[in-house]
Design a protein around this motif. Structure first.
Motif, PDB file in Angstrom:
ATOM      1  N   PHE A   1       2.285  11.183   0.045  1.00 20.74           N
ATOM      2  CA  PHE A   1       3.163  10.781   1.038  1.00 20.74           C
ATOM      3  C   PHE A   1       3.712  12.036   1.824  1.00 20.74           C
ATOM      4  O   PHE A   1       3.850  12.214   3.188  1.00 20.74           O
ATOM      5  CB  PHE A   1       4.022   9.746   0.778  1.00 20.74           C
ATOM      6  N   LEU A   2       4.690  12.761   0.915  1.00 21.36           N
ATOM      7  CA  LEU A   2       5.436  13.794   1.220  1.00 21.36           C
ATOM      8  C   LEU A   2       4.604  15.002   1.909  1.00 21.36           C
ATOM      9  O   LEU A   2       5.038  15.612   2.753  1.00 21.36           O
ATOM     10  CB  LEU A   2       6.224  14.391   0.001  1.00 21.36           C
TER      11      LEU A   2
ATOM     12  N   TYR B   1       7.779  16.846 -10.766  1.00 21.59           N
ATOM     13  CA  TYR B   1       7.621  15.596 -11.487  1.00 21.59           C
ATOM     14  C   TYR B   1       7.296  15.957 -12.956  1.00 21.59           C
ATOM     15  O   TYR B   1       7.677  15.207 -13.957  1.00 21.59           O
ATOM     16  CB  TYR B   1       6.625  14.813 -10.831  1.00 21.59           C
TER      17      TYR B   1
ATOM     18  N   GLY C   1       0.744   3.504  -1.525  1.00 19.77           N
ATOM     19  CA  GLY C   1       1.372   4.779  -1.362  1.00 19.77           C
ATOM     20  C   GLY C   1       0.506   5.761  -0.760  1.00 19.77           C
ATOM     21  O   GLY C   1       0.793   6.430   0.218  1.00 19.77           O
ATOM     22  N   ASN C   2      -0.673   5.619  -1.157  1.00 21.41           N
ATOM     23  CA  ASN C   2      -1.760   6.622  -0.400  1.00 21.41           C
ATOM     24  C   ASN C   2      -1.902   6.077   0.884  1.00 21.41           C
ATOM     25  O   ASN C   2      -2.053   6.871   1.805  1.00 21.41           O
ATOM     26  CB  ASN C   2      -2.919   6.382  -1.384  1.00 21.41           C
TER      27      ASN C   2
ATOM     28  N   ALA D   1       2.175   6.100  -9.154  1.00 18.19           N
ATOM     29  CA  ALA D   1       3.097   5.818  -8.356  1.00 18.19           C
ATOM     30  C   ALA D   1       3.679   7.253  -7.947  1.00 18.19           C
ATOM     31  O   ALA D   1       3.845   7.602  -6.938  1.00 18.19           O
ATOM     32  CB  ALA D   1       4.043   5.008  -8.828  1.00 18.19           C
ATOM     33  N   SER D   2       4.112   8.304  -8.805  1.00 24.04           N
ATOM     34  CA  SER D   2       4.304   9.467  -8.641  1.00 24.04           C
ATOM     35  C   SER D   2       3.684  10.294  -7.600  1.00 24.04           C
ATOM     36  O   SER D   2       3.762  11.128  -6.922  1.00 24.04           O
ATOM     37  CB  SER D   2       4.674  10.221 -10.071  1.00 24.04           C
TER      38      SER D   2
ATOM     39  N   SER E   1       1.295   9.026  -5.710  1.00 24.44           N
ATOM     40  CA  SER E   1       1.138   8.681  -4.324  1.00 24.44           C
ATOM     41  C   SER E   1       2.475   9.122  -3.676  1.00 24.44           C
ATOM     42  O   SER E   1       2.078   9.427  -2.269  1.00 24.44           O
ATOM     43  CB  SER E   1       1.118   6.971  -4.547  1.00 24.44           C
ATOM     44  N   LYS E   2       3.584   9.459  -4.251  1.00 27.13           N
ATOM     45  CA  LYS E   2       4.681   9.857  -3.468  1.00 27.13           C
ATOM     46  C   LYS E   2       4.421  11.372  -3.158  1.00 27.13           C
ATOM     47  O   LYS E   2       4.932  11.677  -2.010  1.00 27.13           O
ATOM     48  CB  LYS E   2       5.927  10.002  -4.347  1.00 27.13           C
ATOM     49  N   THR E   3       3.760  12.274  -3.822  1.00 27.09           N
ATOM     50  CA  THR E   3       3.192  13.326  -3.487  1.00 27.09           C
ATOM     51  C   THR E   3       2.564  13.330  -2.276  1.00 27.09           C
ATOM     52  O   THR E   3       2.469  14.178  -1.515  1.00 27.09           O
ATOM     53  CB  THR E   3       2.968  14.189  -4.563  1.00 27.09           C
TER      54      THR E   3
END
Length: 388
Positions: free
Chosen positions: A134-135, A174, A3-4, A127-128, A130-132
């Motif tokens: 990416f966005l 989140y 993700g990162n 995981a959550s 990493s999503k932040t």
């Protein structure tokens, strides 16, 4: 890391294109904004984001969060005053009002994000998190390109600020989804803050000062180059740093979080068996050094134009600093686990002070020699940390 890595890849791929729309001076201003806000964000959060990970229960985390947010609001006032001081050190007091407010805004949201990210690490919700990231990266890059087409002078920095705001909003989403109480200020919050600061003194005092010194040393080459050779040269250096350091931070950040999580839950006598502390693993750094010095400039020649020739030449020095940073990472994590931040602070402060004194007594400044000097001092620091 997946993700990162996606987040870093978005920003990495954007840099060669952004260099066609923004000048070295504009990249230099962005680098200074990141450097100043990075240091002040550490001060604003007082390492409570790290302290959260060491707590024993989610109830303790929820009790600490309101105090942590109150602290950030108080510390942002001090950070604003320190931004004024930084403007005199770097720009001779000539920092524009727009740049000043952008730095303060980035500092504010970065400090809040740091605290909230500590909750993710505590819960193991990587995981959550990493999503932040990416966005956030998508927001920053998209806005930087949009503002370039609109000919906005500080588009690089504005994009960064909006990215931090978007990350804050996503993290809140989140957190609320996990039914975590965030803002619950009461008349006891200030008292709870005082109690927490006393109880978490190794993090709040020694940890914060140590992290401040570490972040300052991280940005020291940029600040020195900008102060001695101007913003344009700082921009040339920063473009190399913006390409090489994200990958380094991706690797070291992911490793550090996992190592810290492992070390706090393992008997101290077994820590020496960790892969990164073994001598056989350290042999891998020999080819890394050779690749960093000889191959990095060749890679940069393919992705940057002739306007960035100095940045291409400086890339090999930045790459060597990245290798040193990677080498010393496990020891930095171990210092934190054993609450030896005071020792690490002494090592890094003395080393930085000696470097600054050396620069003061130099009669002539050449950027290549300056980089060799900084690398030598960083290597000496790494050796002292390992020996201890």
């Amino acid at each position: 890391m997946a993700g990162n890595g996606a987040a870093q890849l978005v920003q990495l791929l954007s840099i060669p294109l952004l260099t066609k729309y923004y000048t070295p001076e504009q990249f230099g201003a962005l680098a200074i904004a990141i450097a100043v806000s990075g240091v002040l964000a550490v001060l604003s959060s007082l390492q409570l984001n790290v302290a959260i990970v060491s707590l024993k229960s989610i109830a303790a985390v929820k009790r600490l969060l309101p105090s942590a947010f109150l602290l950030s609001l108080l510390m942002i006032i001090i950070s604003t005053l320190l931004t004024v001081l930084a403007s005199f050190v770097i720009y001779g007091g000539a920092m524009s009002a727009e740049l000043f407010f952008l730095i303060v805004g980035i500092t504010f949201f970065s400090s809040l994000n740091n605290i909230l990210k500590g909750v993710f690490v505590y819960l193991g919700s990587f995981a959550s998190l990493s999503k932040t990231f990416f966005l956030r990266a998508l927001t920053i890059v998209s806005l930087q390109f949009l503002l370039a087409f609109l000919s906005v002078e500080d588009g690089l920095i504005i994009g960064l600020l909006v990215g931090e705001i978007v990350m804050f909003i996503i993290i809140l989403f989140y957190q609320l989804k996990m039914h975590t109480v965030l803002f619950h200020l009461s008349k006891n919050t200030f008292i709870q803050l005082i109690v927490s600061l006393k109880r978490l003194k190794p993090f709040v005092i020694y940890g914060t000062v140590q992290e401040l010194v570490s972040v300052a040393i991280f940005w020291l080459p940029l600040v020195i180059i900008t102060a001695l050779f101007g913003t344009a040269m700082g921009g040339q250096y920063s473009i190399s740093a913006r390409i090489l350091w994200p990958a380094t931070i991706l690797v070291t950040g992911s490793i550090a979080q996992v190592l810290y999580h492992r070390m706090v839950n393992k008997p101290s006598e077994t820590l020496g068996s960790e892969l990164f502390f073994t001598h056989s693993f350290k042999l891998l750094y020999i080819p890394l050094i050779l690749i960093a010095y000889f191959l990095t400039p060749l890679m940069f020649e393919f992705i940057l134009s002739d306007e960035w020739k100095t940045g291409i030449e400086l890339s090999k020095y930045v790459a060597l600093l990245c290798v040193i940073f990677l080498y010393v990472l496990p020891y930095r994590v171990m210092f934190r686990v054993f609450k030896l931040q005071k020792i690490q602070l002494i090592i890094e402060s003395c080393n930085a002070l000696l470097l600054i004194v050396t620069l003061i007594f130099m009669d002539k400044y050449v950027v290549e020699f300056l980089m060799y000097l900084i690398i030598a001092f960083m290597f000496i620091q790494a050796m002292f940390q390992e020996l201890y």
